[in-house]
Design a protein around this motif. Structure first.
Motif, PDB file in Angstrom:
ATOM      1  N   LYS A 244     -17.617 -13.626  78.563  1.00 40.17           N
ATOM      2  CA  LYS A 244     -18.815 -14.407  78.286  1.00 40.17           C
ATOM      3  C   LYS A 244     -19.610 -13.785  77.147  1.00 40.17           C
ATOM      4  CE  LYS A 244     -22.931 -16.352  80.496  1.00 40.17           C
ATOM      5  NZ  LYS A 244     -23.691 -16.486  81.770  1.00 40.17           N
ATOM      6  N   ALA A 245     -19.717 -12.466  77.148  1.00 35.92           N
ATOM      7  CA  ALA A 245     -20.438 -11.770  76.091  1.00 35.92           C
ATOM      8  C   ALA A 245     -19.800 -12.018  74.729  1.00 35.92           C
ATOM      9  CB  ALA A 245     -20.496 -10.279  76.389  1.00 35.92           C
ATOM     10  N   ALA A 246     -18.461 -11.966  74.692  1.00 35.64           N
ATOM     11  CA  ALA A 246     -17.744 -12.205  73.434  1.00 35.64           C
ATOM     12  C   ALA A 246     -17.931 -13.638  72.966  1.00 35.64           C
ATOM     13  CB  ALA A 246     -16.260 -11.891  73.616  1.00 35.64           C
ATOM     14  N   ASN A 247     -17.846 -14.594  73.892  1.00 37.70           N
ATOM     15  CA  ASN A 247     -18.001 -16.010  73.521  1.00 37.70           C
ATOM     16  C   ASN A 247     -19.403 -16.303  72.989  1.00 37.70           C
ATOM     17  OD1 ASN A 247     -15.374 -16.628  74.246  1.00 37.70           O
ATOM     18  ND2 ASN A 247     -15.923 -17.212  76.333  1.00 37.70           N
ATOM     19  N   LEU A 248     -20.429 -15.765  73.644  1.00 38.81           N
ATOM     20  CA  LEU A 248     -21.798 -15.960  73.172  1.00 38.81           C
ATOM     21  C   LEU A 248     -22.007 -15.306  71.813  1.00 38.81           C
ATOM     22  CD1 LEU A 248     -23.815 -15.382  76.491  1.00 38.81           C
ATOM     23  CD2 LEU A 248     -23.469 -17.551  75.279  1.00 38.81           C
ATOM     24  N   SER A 249     -21.390 -14.156  71.610  1.00 41.05           N
ATOM     25  CA  SER A 249     -21.502 -13.468  70.321  1.00 41.05           C
ATOM     26  C   SER A 249     -20.841 -14.279  69.210  1.00 41.05           C
ATOM     27  CB  SER A 249     -20.875 -12.082  70.412  1.00 41.05           C
ATOM     28  OG  SER A 249     -21.538 -11.278  71.358  1.00 41.05           O
ATOM     29  N   ILE A 250     -19.716 -14.917  69.532  1.00 37.64           N
ATOM     30  CA  ILE A 250     -19.032 -15.758  68.542  1.00 37.64           C
ATOM     31  C   ILE A 250     -19.907 -16.946  68.148  1.00 37.64           C
ATOM     32  CG2 ILE A 250     -17.081 -17.341  68.210  1.00 37.64           C
ATOM     33  CD1 ILE A 250     -15.392 -15.405  69.858  1.00 37.64           C
ATOM     34  N   ILE A 251     -20.645 -17.491  69.107  1.00 36.94           N
ATOM     35  CA  ILE A 251     -21.567 -18.594  68.810  1.00 36.94           C
ATOM     36  C   ILE A 251     -22.635 -18.133  67.813  1.00 36.94           C
ATOM     37  CG2 ILE A 251     -23.358 -20.092  69.787  1.00 36.94           C
ATOM     38  CD1 ILE A 251     -21.683 -20.233  72.339  1.00 36.94           C
ATOM     39  N   VAL A 252     -23.111 -16.901  67.986  1.00 44.02           N
ATOM     40  CA  VAL A 252     -24.084 -16.342  67.043  1.00 44.02           C
ATOM     41  C   VAL A 252     -23.474 -16.265  65.643  1.00 44.02           C
ATOM     42  CG1 VAL A 252     -25.413 -14.277  66.432  1.00 44.02           C
ATOM     43  CG2 VAL A 252     -25.307 -15.034  68.808  1.00 44.02           C
ATOM     44  N   VAL A 253     -22.224 -15.831  65.573  1.00 43.73           N
ATOM     45  CA  VAL A 253     -21.539 -15.729  64.282  1.00 43.73           C
ATOM     46  C   VAL A 253     -21.405 -17.098  63.621  1.00 43.73           C
ATOM     47  CG1 VAL A 253     -19.386 -15.086  63.136  1.00 43.73           C
ATOM     48  CG2 VAL A 253     -20.282 -13.667  64.973  1.00 43.73           C
ATOM     49  N   LEU A 254     -21.011 -18.097  64.388  1.00 44.17           N
ATOM     50  CA  LEU A 254     -20.841 -19.441  63.838  1.00 44.17           C
ATOM     51  C   LEU A 254     -22.169 -20.005  63.341  1.00 44.17           C
ATOM     52  CD1 LEU A 254     -18.331 -20.957  66.430  1.00 44.17           C
ATOM     53  CD2 LEU A 254     -17.846 -20.089  64.138  1.00 44.17           C
ATOM     54  N   CYS A 255     -23.235 -19.768  64.087  1.00 47.43           N
ATOM     55  CA  CYS A 255     -24.566 -20.226  63.650  1.00 47.43           C
ATOM     56  C   CYS A 255     -24.967 -19.524  62.356  1.00 47.43           C
ATOM     57  CB  CYS A 255     -25.605 -19.944  64.725  1.00 47.43           C
ATOM     58  SG  CYS A 255     -25.428 -20.964  66.211  1.00 47.43           S
ATOM     59  N   THR A 256     -24.645 -18.244  62.260  1.00 51.10           N
ATOM     60  CA  THR A 256     -24.948 -17.482  61.044  1.00 51.10           C
ATOM     61  C   THR A 256     -24.218 -18.054  59.835  1.00 51.10           C
ATOM     62  OG1 THR A 256     -25.225 -15.467  62.354  1.00 51.10           O
ATOM     63  CG2 THR A 256     -24.887 -15.193  59.992  1.00 51.10           C
ATOM     64  N   ALA A 257     -22.967 -18.487  60.053  1.00 53.00           N
ATOM     65  CA  ALA A 257     -22.175 -19.049  58.948  1.00 53.00           C
ATOM     66  C   ALA A 257     -22.654 -20.438  58.540  1.00 53.00           C
ATOM     67  CB  ALA A 257     -20.702 -19.097  59.352  1.00 53.00           C
ATOM     68  N   VAL A 258     -23.155 -21.194  59.495  1.00 55.57           N
ATOM     69  CA  VAL A 258     -23.548 -22.581  59.215  1.00 55.57           C
ATOM     70  C   VAL A 258     -24.928 -22.660  58.566  1.00 55.57           C
ATOM     71  CG1 VAL A 258     -24.135 -24.794  60.283  1.00 55.57           C
ATOM     72  CG2 VAL A 258     -22.086 -23.565  61.002  1.00 55.57           C
ATOM     73  N   VAL A 259     -25.875 -21.835  59.051  1.00 51.76           N
ATOM     74  CA  VAL A 259     -27.224 -21.827  58.481  1.00 51.76           C
ATOM     75  C   VAL A 259     -27.208 -20.957  57.239  1.00 51.76           C
ATOM     76  CG1 VAL A 259     -29.644 -21.294  58.869  1.00 51.76           C
ATOM     77  CG2 VAL A 259     -28.234 -22.147  60.752  1.00 51.76           C
ATOM     78  N   MET A 260     -27.398 -21.572  56.078  1.00 53.42           N
ATOM     79  CA  MET A 260     -27.214 -20.875  54.820  1.00 53.42           C
ATOM     80  C   MET A 260     -28.449 -20.957  53.938  1.00 53.42           C
ATOM     81  SD  MET A 260     -23.364 -21.986  53.671  1.00 53.42           S
ATOM     82  CE  MET A 260     -21.942 -21.194  54.390  1.00 53.42           C
ATOM     83  N   THR A 261     -28.517 -20.044  52.991  1.00 57.79           N
ATOM     84  CA  THR A 261     -29.468 -20.158  51.894  1.00 57.79           C
ATOM     85  C   THR A 261     -28.708 -20.716  50.692  1.00 57.79           C
ATOM     86  OG1 THR A 261     -29.003 -17.941  51.025  1.00 57.79           O
ATOM     87  CG2 THR A 261     -30.665 -18.126  52.754  1.00 57.79           C
ATOM     88  N   THR A 262     -29.356 -20.756  49.542  1.00 57.69           N
ATOM     89  CA  THR A 262     -28.637 -21.191  48.337  1.00 57.69           C
ATOM     90  C   THR A 262     -27.540 -20.197  47.966  1.00 57.69           C
ATOM     91  OG1 THR A 262     -30.338 -20.126  46.968  1.00 57.69           O
ATOM     92  CG2 THR A 262     -30.610 -22.476  47.430  1.00 57.69           C
TER      93      THR A 262
END
Length: 475
Positions: A244-262
């Motif tokens: 569960k910890a790994a899966n939640l951490s992966i969600i954080v990574v995916l959100c980091t990749a999707v929310v971008m700056t210029t």
């Protein structure tokens, strides 16, 4: 070859097997690329030496084969060899099937493509030779993370909260700054044009100092907020349920990749750095997920490049992809442009390049010429466009001439190996993460970036390291 054999004797058997597989794949890919180019009847005369690129990559890879024994073991070697593979083997194929389409408008550059190809081969030989002789010094050091659940220091928390409050205040005062943020899902050309216009408007409305600090602080928060979330998840769930910890951490990574700056590449490098940290935290769980993540990130990166450049809406998709790859991975035509740059290198250009690379100082140098400005002038033949990056190799040629041109690449590779050694020795989670992110960014510089961008990135990385070191009770 004696050097290679001596080095291989020191390498474990499993790594030797991997190296044999890697060399086999490289030889096959290089051969296919070379043959496609040799038998291409539509190749323009100025690309007559193009088959030399994949052919030389295969040959040089065999000469310095010990490098590939550490593929996927060493972050720097994995990134450096992969990006050079794209430049030397993949780009020539797409040039051929894409009708040799590029962004270069100034036809004078085509007269120097042959010289550029020879310079690229020369650089590859020097870089791989340096890696082969020095890789053993850095690549076998391993240290595990130290589990430390103590709270971060007051100074560390104060800095992060202060940066966050500043960003919030600026967004309330100047909502136009929202144009600096975006999502990966902006696929249409209309969305990209609108986003660019909104950002230009924001730069004109918001005072320069406020905008500069806003973008710097956003970049810093992009680095720290995800790792703090991952640390919180580790504290809450790792002992009870690692899956569960790994899966939640992966969600954080995916959100980091999707929310971008210029600066979209910044989000990607952060996401990859976070994944590597998660892999170290939950190795038994992440071993099964790693191949899927790698595939997703490859599709994510190349898909992002295609959508960003509008290739998905182009009438000639392959020509657009060829143009994109040449621009981002410094293909032969982009290197050739460096040969026609106005060759009046002075201390003013050097200082201007350095000054324009540091966010807080660039306003003092913004009216001066820089090598990137001269490169775009040579590429387009006018001053109306300035969106292309001068390759690091081309910058080395501009500064030092043909035979000393690879010196910048060697400096960057040496720095990457040094930072990788620091990352391996570091036991603290936050510090290791900062070093890994620095390592990823620096390793991309020889093929994707240049000296100006590297100085800017190192400036931001130095701030991140300083913030991390502020906490003696660091997480």
């Amino acid at each position: 070859m004696n050097l290679v054999n001596n080095n291989l004797n020191k390498i474990p058997n499993d790594m030797i097997k991997k190296f044999i597989v890697m060399i086999f794949i490289i030889i096959i890919a290089s051969t296919i690329s070379t043959l496609l180019l040799v038998f291409d009847k539509k190749v323009p005369s100025y690309y007559s030496l193009l088959p030399i690129l994949p052919c030389s990559f295969g040959l040089i890879s065999c000469i310095f084969a010990n490098i590939y024994s550490l593929f996927l073991k060493s972050i720097s070697i994995t990134i450096i060899t992969s990006t050079y593979f794209i430049r030397f083997v993949v780009i020539p194929i797409f040039l051929s099937i894409g009708g040799y389409s590029t962004k270069v408008i100034n036809i004078d550059a085509y007269s120097y493509i042959e010289s550029a190809i020879l310079l690229m081969v020369f650089e590859l030989f020097i870089v791989y030779g340096y890696l082969s002789f020095n890789v053993g010094k850095y690549s076998y050091i391993r240290n595990d993370l130290v589990e430390n659940n103590t709270k971060s220091s007051l100074s560390f928390r104060f800095i992060i909260i202060s940066l966050f409050l500043y960003v919030v205040f600026v967004l309330i005062k100047y909502p136009e700054e929202l144009s600096y943020l975006g999502l990966f899902t902006q696929f249409s050309e209309a969305d990209r044009i609108l986003s660019a216009k909104n950002r230009l408007y924001a730069v004109q409305i918001v005072p320069g100092v406020i905008d500069t600090f806003f973008t710097i602080f956003i970049s810093i928060l992009q680095v720290f907020i995800p790792i703090l979330c991952i640390k919180f998840i580790q504290k809450m769930y790792s002992k009870k349920n690692q899956k569960k910890a790994a899966n939640l951490s992966i969600i954080v990574v995916l959100c980091t990749a999707v929310v971008m700056t210029t600066e979209k590449a910044h989000s990607v490098t952060i996401a990859v750095s976070l994944f590597l940290i998660i892999y170290k935290l939950y190795p038994s769980v992440m071993k099964k997920r790693a191949p899927y993540f790698i595939i997703i990130m490859i599709l994510f990166v190349f898909g992002g490049l295609i959508f960003k450049a509008g290739a998905n809406q182009s009438e000639n998709f392959l020509a657009s992809v060829s143009t994109i790859l040449n621009a981002y991975f410094s293909g032969p035509i982009n290197t050739a442009v460096s040969f026609i740059m106005r060759n009046d290198i002075t201390l003013n250009i050097v200082f201007s390049d350095l000054g324009n690379s540091i966010p807080l100082l660039k306003y003092l140098f913004q009216d001066l010429n820089t090598s990137p400005k001269l490169f775009n002038l040579a590429l387009y033949g006018n001053t109306d466009n300035s969106d292309q990056i001068i390759p690091l190799l081309g910058q080395g040629y501009f500064y030092f001439g043909f035979f000393i041109a690879p010196i910048l690449s060697i400096i960057v590779v040496k720095l990457a190996l040094f930072v990788e050694r620091l990352a391996h020795l570091e036991k603290n989670l936050l510090n290791k993460y900062i070093y890994i992110h620095a390592l990823l960014v620096i390793s991309l510089v020889p093929v994707l970036y240049n000296l100006n961008i590297m100085i800017n990135l190192l400036f931001l990385l130095a701030i991140n390291i300083f913030i991390a070191k502020c906490s003696k009770k660091n997480i």
